[in-house]
Structures are given as structure tokens and as C-alpha cells.
Write an enzyme that holds these catalytic residues in place. Sequence first.
Site, PDB file in Angstrom:
ATOM      1  N   GLN A   1      39.153  46.405  43.774  1.00 33.68           N
ATOM      2  CA  GLN A   1      40.109  45.391  43.020  1.00 33.68           C
ATOM      3  C   GLN A   1      40.927  44.685  44.148  1.00 33.68           C
ATOM      4  OE1 GLN A   1      40.137  44.050  40.115  1.00 33.68           O
ATOM      5  NE2 GLN A   1      41.630  42.705  40.845  1.00 33.68           N
TER       6      GLN A   1
ATOM      7  N   ASP B   1      30.424  41.423  43.181  1.00 30.01           N
ATOM      8  CA  ASP B   1      31.478  40.804  43.246  1.00 30.01           C
ATOM      9  C   ASP B   1      30.931  39.194  43.936  1.00 30.01           C
ATOM     10  OD1 ASP B   1      33.943  40.845  41.857  1.00 30.01           O
ATOM     11  OD2 ASP B   1      34.947  42.109  43.226  1.00 30.01           O
TER      12      ASP B   1
ATOM     13  N   LYS C   1      38.243  45.172  33.048  1.00 34.59           N
ATOM     14  CA  LYS C   1      36.867  45.273  33.531  1.00 34.59           C
ATOM     15  C   LYS C   1      36.212  46.620  32.965  1.00 34.59           C
ATOM     16  CE  LYS C   1      37.860  42.413  37.459  1.00 34.59           C
ATOM     17  NZ  LYS C   1      38.329  42.314  38.847  1.00 34.59           N
TER      18      LYS C   1
END
Length: 295
Positions: free
Chosen positions: A97, A120, A53
Amino acid sequence: MAAKIIDGKQVAEELRAELKAEVTKLKQEAVIPGLGVILVGEDPASQSYVTAKERACEEIGIYSDDNRLPEDTTQERLIGLIDKMNTDPKINGILVQLPLPKHLNESEVLLAISPDKDVDGFHPMNIGKMVAGQKAFLPCTPHGVIQLLLRSGVTIKGSDVVIVGRSNIVGKPLANMLIQKSPTGNATVTICHTRTKDLAYHTRRADIVIAAAGRANTITADMVKEGVVVIDVGVNRIADDTKKRGYRLVGDVDFEAVREKASLITPVPGGVGPMTITMLLYNTVESARIAAAKT
Ligand code: NAP
């Protein structure tokens, strides 16, 4: 005739090129999109996702603020860091994460992220807006699936879509997006799961099958109709002695056999995977654009 393969890497590259151009434009207005990244612990898979990422951010000119915290990080310290990022003008998106180590309260952590920086798309505020058809950060994997369909010329409107899997990160949000009265929706959607009585009954009548079960061979050739479009979200490890690492990755679909009946199909790897990271970049750029418009 064998299906045409939807090349997720290529579609992701196209989208990333568009985003890179957008970032260059924003930089001319002195706006640099920034992503705050938080990884707790040493999980190797999570470490490689986070590295991928951050590399993708760098590739298109997004600034990333890397925070790797030890396994024994407390809830207070983690939330403290999120609070700091929530008010940091250099940060437009916050990525924690998952999964987090067991001692941390995941839902409390996700709630602590400002909905304005929730790139997200997991915050209940964004989920609620998405369900209500309002503008929101869309969760990355389902949004990536929709972009793959649209950019491959698939007609979503009026299609019968069967989704296998009802998780909060894939199945449920994807179904919601596909039923919206919008150019990316207007499908008729069925969601299947482990309590579905006859999975094949549903998948056989689908124009589009989206597999997100996390089990290899969930969708076999006898379960789909000729000409179906198949999107395989699943990622499963299969033991393989011919590989140095001792395994290979496969999706949920019996790719070679289903390919003979489908019109379009995504491979694993190289299908949905590259799109997930790309949609995270998309949300971060979008967030920077919104923040810049407010100042
Ligand atoms: P999850 O939380 O484990 O959910 C799996 C869902 O599939 C559940 O709803 C489960 O039903 C259903 N299911 C499992 N086996 C089934 C079967 N035989 N028949 C019908 N339904 C079945 O998984 P997830 O997080 O949604 O992820 C799904 C897969 O996608 C995983 O392989 C994951 O690694 C992959 N994934 C890939 C990406 C990417 O970027 N490529 C991103 C996210 C996830 P119940 O609810 O009844 O248990």
C-alpha cells in the site's frame, strides 16, 4: 437532457460476480488465488483502503495474507518480506500500500516485487510490456476506467480522448492503453497537465474527457461539448459542516453542471473508485490462473 450516470458500483459488482465464478472454478482444480498485502504505518486512509481490499478478496474467495508493519519498519525488513512472498506458492499477487513512510525507498520496494506477482502493475517490466502492447498486469485504476467505458457501451475506437493528468499511476498508463492497436484501444489521445496552455481548447473537442487532476472543479460545463462522455477519476475533500466527518468527497468535474451537457458521466464517489479494487482482484485471479497453468 441530463447525462446517464455510469454506476461504477454496479459495473464493479458485475465484474466481481464473474471473478467469483472464476475463483470457484479454480478451487475445483485445487487452486486458491492468494494476495499478499503489506501496509507500513498507521495512516488512516491507507488502513481503510487495505481493509476494503481485503474485504473484497474475501467476498470473492481470494485468500489474503495481511501484514501490517510498524511505521519504523526498515527497508531491509520490508524487502525481506517481499522476497518471501515472491517465492511463496500460496501468494499470486503482492500489494504494497502506497504511500510508504518517507524513510523508505518506494521505487526500490516496487522493483523488489516479482513482475509475475505485480498485481498493481507498477513494476517497470509490466509497464514496458504494456507500452509495447504485450500481455502484462495492467495498472488497476486506468484498467478500471477502460472497463467502465466498454461495459457502458462507449466506442473507444476512433474517439478523441482528452486525459487531464499525467501521473505514473493514472494519466500516463491510461493514455498508453487507449492508443494500443487493440479492441480496448485505437483512440486518439491528448494528455493535458498544469503546463498545458489552454485546457478548455482541448477538452471542448473531446468525445471522452477523463479527469485525473486531483482538483475540484477542474472541468466545468463550458469546457465540454454536448454529448461528451466524462470519466471523473479525481477524489477531493471539500469542507462540509453538514457532514459528521466535516467534509464530503467530490471529483474533479463540476458534476451537476457538466451532467446537463454530457451523454454519460461517472459520479464521485461511486464511479471509478469501486473499479480500482475490482481490477486488483482481476489481476490476482489472472496471476493464479497463469501460475496454475505453469505447474
Ligand atoms: P497526481 O500524481 O497529483 O497527478 C495529478 C496530475 O494532474 C498531474 O499530472 C498534474 O499536472 C495534473 N493537474 C493538476 N491540476 C491540473 C489543472 N488544473 N489542469 C491540468 N492539469 C492538472 O495525482 P494522481 O495520483 O494521478 O491522482 C489524480 C486524482 O485521482 C486524485 O484526486 C486521486 O485521489 C484520484 N485517484 C483516484 C483513484 C480511484 O481509485 N478513484 C485512484 C488513483 C487516483 P503536472 O504533472 O503538471 O503537475
